[in-house]
Design an enzyme around this catalytic site. Structure first.
Site, PDB file in Angstrom:
ATOM      1  N   CYS A1139       0.844  -1.211   0.000  1.00 22.47           N
ATOM      2  CA  CYS A1139       0.000   0.000   0.000  1.00 22.47           C
ATOM      3  C   CYS A1139       0.873   1.254   0.000  1.00 22.47           C
ATOM      4  O   CYS A1139       1.564   1.514  -0.977  1.00 22.47           O
ATOM      5  CB  CYS A1139      -0.986  -0.051   1.160  1.00 22.47           C
ATOM      6  N   HIS A1264      -3.582  -5.719   0.807  1.00 16.24           N
ATOM      7  CA  HIS A1264      -3.037  -5.896   2.162  1.00 16.24           C
ATOM      8  C   HIS A1264      -3.079  -7.352   2.627  1.00 16.24           C
ATOM      9  O   HIS A1264      -3.993  -7.743   3.364  1.00 16.24           O
ATOM     10  CB  HIS A1264      -3.863  -5.066   3.150  1.00 16.24           C
ATOM     11  N   GLU A1266      -1.251  -8.622   4.885  1.00 13.18           N
ATOM     12  CA  GLU A1266      -0.970  -8.662   6.334  1.00 13.18           C
ATOM     13  C   GLU A1266      -2.234  -8.452   7.159  1.00 13.18           C
ATOM     14  O   GLU A1266      -2.218  -8.683   8.382  1.00 13.18           O
ATOM     15  CB  GLU A1266       0.076  -7.590   6.696  1.00 13.18           C
TER      16      GLU A1266
END
EC number: 6.3.5.3
Length: 1299
Positions: A1139, A1264, A1266
């Site tokens: 990002c 994303h 994570e």
């Protein structure tokens, strides 16, 4: 001063919109061009190299063709005499890049408007182009030099009451907008005559803020008589009764910035303060709860009003106890009728509004964007909320009145976590340093506390406008990082006492801080960080500049605190010190005088207690007979009503996955339909416990029966929270937000009676406490329209938010009907027991009525039984789907379940009635209740459990089943009364949201998304993996006990580091917290690290381009450049950018071998921040993160405003594609690579959203991974996933590669 032209400031879409807006106001406008203009205040000359660096710094954003400007110049710049947040961040970046001789960078927008324009035209155009609170319009570029000249400080003035007496103060009260009551004027005259001196304006302003209704809650603390009868308790006394009756599980109530309740035990994950290695600390993780309103500012300036509303509530959470951590947010809006152009509804009558406030539609376009933008940039997910419109002419004993929300309700709330040892404030030692942490003072938000305490229209428009603050969320993030570093020190936390700075600025915060700590304070005014040196003392002391906290830190802890602030680059200043004597002294070294010198008890003592003497009025109501209504027409009206319709336009603009701790957001199921009943977060990364929050409100009901509206708000909160797995009803704690037009006939008594019904009766019966709340007592708008006096008065409005610890986040129920579980039944639980009361229902409102009989909570025992049975059925695995009944009634409940399940419905109303005339009331009443889906073979057992709990046949019935096609039918006695296609019904339900999205965002994108609803065979989100999700390929390496180090790199404004560290930690790495300030200062280089990860967020608040300021401070700082270059050139190192980190690394490609074809990332095609779940397909590439995953498809979290991959040329795009650099692409639900919205949320060419270097060691991606490495983190997941989600494989691949 240097003047440097920048890139065009408007995309084609924004340009077209603005040109249309200007030519509507001024028909003479024929053309428009806008570009950024940069101004540099330079000390001496820049060298050729420095000029080149500056040129590269100021080249950012998308590549748009530059034009030669023609037309009249309107140069919009920050208000002269101020330093804008943009300037302070851009100047920081310049200094980090070695440009020390640049004193300051500033930016304006040069608008060139074509057409034959008169001076009057120019005034209208200027008004459209700037925000007069924070900006100025100039006519020439050279005039921008005035930005760098500063006004001289203005002196204070005093009010001569020794000679002029009371009259002098009464005049100052109006001139300064103090909103003092008559008895407060008397109190102050007596106090200062006793001190034998005249008060200074700074003291009066301070007193007015500290003692405003907004801050002191005078009405809630008042004594009352109603109809001549003295009442026993104050409003606040009745709320506190709930705590006196049931205080178990409450750790802090009524005395701090937020309330604290008992949470679960978990491994709290954060970096060790000494080693900086992330790890889990097992401890109780208690829950903060707070809900604020920001109604007045949102009416005047919706974006900033809602933005600073969210910011203020976040600060309340962070400033609880000795420092805490905000976790998840909510937002709510109530406004008058929208009247969307071309989509006006039959019930929306035009009544007008005063000039000074914004209309309802603009509030709902700008306000939600403001609230979302602050939460997004701060890094807090926005997980629930509500939206209602109401504006109606009502017959009253005094004639017809318009009731509605011209003064809107803007609600900002949320929950957070706090350590057990930090729940209570500490001790302020004598001599402790009194510190302001955060941004500088500016002349904004002056008198906000007093302004929001009067009816809109009762003060001057200039004072109204001056009282709205402006936002800088990236600064608040830096402050929170400081607070986090402090609480993470545990017993050594240097913060003894902390308050947020809100209404009244530091003139309210500092006195409150020292007073609460039993001390006084000595302050030096000129120590307050100040970006507007021309301010007078009272302006410095009382302005409401945002993103500030006040703290007490003992002298022995000060150096440690200072080091934390410097590492986080968070401004702070020691403004004073604590004194033994409870006296307040503020000196002014510039003028050599003492503007404030008064005992604290004059300021905060006991000014006169308010007394309310009021009468009850007859309840309102009208005749409404729905029995003959046409069902097709009624359903369409109800589905179009904003309170019922899809809230998608409010949801996709707000990040819902940041933190990696979100277990249930608003979007449900494979088709991501916004119908969730509650929000749920995980306590931490290592457990299945969590926290839930949900809301309830039925404000229009208060016109018929105010106490019923209060009971129903609580009832709805509980039926919403029932979807989460909560141990027992009494675990739920409530926040109550009370809004009233105090002083309007009948409204005070309605307020009193409702507080009594809730605080003295229902909550004690339910065993539930209200430990926190807020009141706003001036919910009325008055104005004059061509000589006609008009007003719009809000109903008494109670909005409830419930919070609770959750025992198992995997057990959260959703409204998604399951078509893969065999034969199932739909069961209605009707807590109204067949009364079908239609009062203030959405159906009645859409026909211009409010009916007469209000639905109500007739028996608290029913509610308790309902909650207990639902929890038991959930624990036993009986419930496939659950949805509560509220706005729009039963028909809305079941349709929303069908929308989420992508199925049809066969409803049979025979168990509920045998009369066709009763059907509309059955379908549209809004009594409390729910619909559940259960397997047919379990139905008898489920019915028996309800019956055993006292909820028998008169409230529980099987009403039909879902069907595997798109047909929705409702039948009675074998006759089909309603028959429609689910897709067409869902488009009706989605249209209000679509119409607003079309006005606000890129209309082409809105059209594409709306048309998707017509697709017959949309399979929804799915998973196709080429590997076993449960196979931990890193396990053999983890067993060896060696943890390779990975640098979890962040810059100021980055907010996604903790979940990134958690993913790498789980894969067997030692995740180390590294700040860019560590690199620039030489404290850390990358030699010891195998991996380098740049995390997501808003570095420098995206000033100088998304991720570009961060990248350039690495490229143009010699020490940082050397560190990065050496790391990337090592063959044993790997890197990941996600990002904002992806944007940053794409701008570092000159340092990263094999990345010459990488794009940079610019504004999404929708022109909007996009937060969604997108499908991606892993491409065959050398990326070390994606080995063994090629061809796999899975959903992933995305949240960004600038994710569109812009390649240098068509050739570069082709080259990237054929060279194996493309690692990840967006695909649609059919698995096809796509550029179509919203499957491709940013419009990137060929679906490209992840790339890798030629050797595969460096990978960047906009989505994303994570945030979705655990199964429970996914908004939708396949049933067979257990603990791990598909994307955990990425992190384990990296661990395998290292060995």
């Amino acid at each position: 001063m240097l003047i440097l032209r920048g890139a065009p400031a408007l995309s084609a879409f924004r340009h077209g919109k603005l040109l249309e807006q200007l030519s509507q106001k001024v028909p003479a406008v024929t053309g428009l061009y806008a570009e950024f203009a940069h101004f540099a205040d330079v000390d001496g000359e820049l060298t050729a190299d420095q000029q080149q660096v500056l040129g590269r710094l100021l080249k950012y954003g998308p590549s748009v063709p530059v034009q030669e400007p023609t037309g009249r110049l309107f140069l919009v710049v920050p208000r002269l005499g101020t330093i804008s947040p943009w300037a302070s961040k851009a100047s920081d970046i310049a200094h980090n890049c070695g440009l020390q001789s640049i004193q300051r960078l500033e930016r304006g927008i040069a608008y060139y408007v074509a057409g034959t324009l008169s001076d009057a035209d120019a005034e209208l155009i200027a008004a459209e182009l700037h925000d007069r609170m924070t900006q100025r319009v100039l006519g020439q570029l050279e005039q921008a030099a005035d930005l760098f000249s500063h006004a001289q400080p203005k002196p204070m003035t005093s009010v001569d009451i020794l000679a002029g007496g009371r009259d002098a103060l009464a005049k100052a009260n109006i001139d300064l907008g103090l909103a003092l009551a008559e008895d407060e004027i008397d109190y102050l005259v007596n106090a200062f005559q006793g001190l034998k001196r005249n008060p200074n304006d700074i003291e009066l302003m301070m007193f007015a803020q500290a003692n405003s209704e907004h801050c002191r809650h005078k009405i809630f603390n008042a004594s009352w008589d109603i109809d001549g009868q003295a009442q026993e308790k104050s409003l606040f006394g009745m709320i506190k009764n709930t705590y006196q009756m049931h205080n178990e599980g409450v750790l802090s109530a009524y005395k701090d910035n937020a309330s604290v309740i008992v949470g679960n035990v978990a491994g709290r994950f954060f970096p060790n303060p000494e080693t900086r290695q992330y790890g889990a600390v097992q401890e109780p993780v208690h829950i903060l709860m707070k809900v604020e309103t920001h109604n007045h500012p949102t009416a005047i300036a919706p974006f900033s009003g809602a933005s600073t509303g969210s910011g203020g509530e976040i600060r309340d959470e962070g400033a609880t106890g000795r420092g805490a951590k905000p976790k998840a947010g909510l937002t709510g809006f109530t406004v008058s009728n929208l009247r969307i152009p071309g989509f006006e509804q039959p019930w929306e009558q035009a009544y007008g509004k005063p000039e000074r406030i914004v209309d309802a539609l603009d509030i709902m376009i700008e306000g939600p964007l403001g609230g979302a933008a602050f939460n997004n940039e701060f890094g807090r997910p926005a997980l629930t909320g509500y939206f209602r419109t109401f504006e109606q002419a009502i017959n009253t004993p005094h004639g017809e009145e318009v009731r509605g929300y011209h003064k809107p309700i803007m609600l900002a709330g949320g929950m957070g976590n706090i350590r057990e040892d930090h729940v209570q404030k500490g001790e302020i030692t004598v001599g402790a340093k009194l510190i302001v942490l955060g941004g500088p003072a500016m002349l904004i938000g002056l008198g906000g506390g007093a302004a929001s305490s009067v009816a809109t229209g009762a003060s001057s428009a200039d004072l109204d406008f001056a009282s709205v603050q402006r936002e800088n969320p990236e600064m608040e993030r830096r402050c929170q990082e400081v607070i986090d570093r402090c609480w993470q020190l545990g017993d050594e936390n240097p913060i003894a006492f902390i308050h947020d700075v809100g209404a009244g600025g530091i003139s309210n915060a500092f006195p409150e801080l020292v007073n609460d700590g039993g001390r006084g304070g000595r302050f030096e005014l000129r120590n307050v960080p100040n970006d507007e040196p021309g301010m007078a003392p009272h302006e410095i002391w009382s302005n409401e500049s945002q993103e500030r906290y006040v703290l007490a830190v003992s002298a022995v802890d000060f150096e440690r605190f200072k080091a934390i602030c410097e590492r986080e680059r968070c401004p702070f200043a020691v403004v004073g010190e604590a004194t033994e004597e409870q006296h307040l002294t503020v000196s002014d070294s510039h003028f050599g005088n003492t503007p404030v010198d008064m005992p604290l008890d004059v300021l905060l003592g006991k000014p006169p207690r308010m007394h309310r003497s009021v009468t009850r009025e007859a309840e309102l109501g009208d005749d409404f007979d729905p029995s003959e209504l046409d069902l097709d027409s009624a359903v369409q009206r109800v589905l179009n009503h904003p309170a019922v319709a899809s809230k998608s336009f409010l949801i996709t603009i707000g990040d819902r996955t940041i933190t990696g701790l979100v277990a249930r957001d608003q979007m449900v199921g494979p088709w991501q339909v916004p119908v969730a009943d509650c929000a749920v977060t995980a306590t931490s990364f290592d457990v299945y416990t969590g926290e839930a929050m949900a809301m309830g409100e039925r404000t229009p009901l208060a016109l018929l029966d105010a106490p019923a509206s209060g009971r129903m708000a609580i009832g709805e909160t509980l039926t919403n929270l029932a979807a989460s797995r909560i141990e027992k009803l009494s675990d739920i704690k409530l926040s109550a937000n009370w809004m009233s037009a105090a002083g309007h006939p009948g409204e005070d008594a309605r307020l009193y009676d409702t507080v009594k019904a809730v605080g003295m009766e229902l909550c004690p019966e339910l065993g539930i406490t209200i430990p926190v709340g807020k009141d706003s007592m001036s919910m009325k708008t008055k104005w004059s329209d061509e000589g006609v006096e008009k007003s719009v008065t809000s109903p008494m409005s109670l909005i409830i938010t419930g919070f609770a610890p959750v025992t198992d986040i995997r057990k959260t129920l959703t409204p998604q009907l399951r078509m893969d579980k065999g034969e199932t039944d739909l069961i209605l639980i009707d807590l109204g027991r067949g009364k079908n009361r239609m009062g203030a229902s959405i159906l009645a409102q859409t026909y211009g009525k409010i009916a007469a009989q209000a639905p109500d909570v007739d028996d608290a025992e029913d509610l308790k039984a309902f909650f207990a049975v639902i929890q038991g059925l959930n624990a036993d695995g009986h419930l496939l789907a659950y949805h509560d009944r509220s706005d729009g009634g039963l028909v809305t409940t079941v349709l929303e379940m069908a929308f989420a399940g992508h199925c049809g419905l066969d409803l049979q109303l025979d168990p509920l009635t045998d009369s066709k005339g009763e059907v509309p009331a059955i379908l549209f009443n809004e009594e409390l209740g729910a619909v559940i889906q259960v397997r047919q073979d379990a139905t008898p057992d489920v019915l028996a459990q309800f019956s055993a709990a006292g909820l028998g046949e008169e409230c529980v019935a099987v009403i039909g089943k879902p069907v595997n096609n798109a047909e929705v039918t409702i039948s009675l006695n074998g006759e089909v009364l309603f028959d429609d296609d689910r897709r067409m019904l869902q488009r009706q339900w989605a249209e209000t949201s679509y119409q607003i999205q079309r006005l606000r965002d890129n209309a082409d994108c809105a059209d594409q998304e709306f048309d998707l609803l017509l697709e017959e065979d949309n399979p929804g989100l799915s998973v196709k993996l080429g590997f076993d999700v449960n196979d931990d390929i890193a396990a053999p390496y983890i067993k060896k006990g060696v943890r390779p180090q990975v640098a979890i790199l962040r810059e100021q404004g980055v907010n996604g580091q903790v979940e990134m560290a958690a993913a790498f930690d789980r894969a067997g790495f030692a995740a180390i917290d590294v700040h860019m300030s560590d690199i620039l200062a030489g404290r850390v280089d990358f030699e010891a690290f195998k991996g380098l990860v740049a995390c997501g967020g808003f570095s420098y608040g995206d000033v100088l381009g998304a991720g570009e300021g961060w990248a350039k401070s690495a490229l143009f700082n010699a020490r940082a450049r050397d560190a990065f270059q050496a790391f990337f050139e090592r063959t044993d190192s790997f890197a990941l950018g996600v990002c904002n980190g992806c944007q940053m690394m794409s701008n570092l490609h000159e340092l990263i071998p094999g990345t010459e074809y990488w794009p940079h990332f610019v504004r999404n095609r929708s022109e909007q921040f996009e937060a969604r779940v997108a499908m991606v397909e892993v491409q065959k590439s050398n990326s070390i993160f994606l080995q063994g995953m090629a061809g796999s498809r899975m959903p992933i979290a995305i949240a960004h405003g600038e994710g569109h991959a812009e390649f240098a040329s068509e050739e570069a795009l082709l080259e990237a594609d054929v060279s194996g650099c493309v690692a990840l692409r967006y695909v649609d639900n059919h698995g096809k690579v796509t550029e179509a919205y919203p499957a491709n949320p940013n419009g990137s060419p060929r679906g490209i959203t992840g790339l890798t270097s030629r050797d595969g060691r460096v990978t960047i991606m906009m989505p994303h991974p994570e945030r979705v490495f655990r199964a429970v983190q996914n908004s939708w997941r396949p049933d067979e996933w257990q603990e791990d989600a598909a994307l955990m494989r990425m992190f384990r691949n990296a661990r395998v590669w290292v060995n």
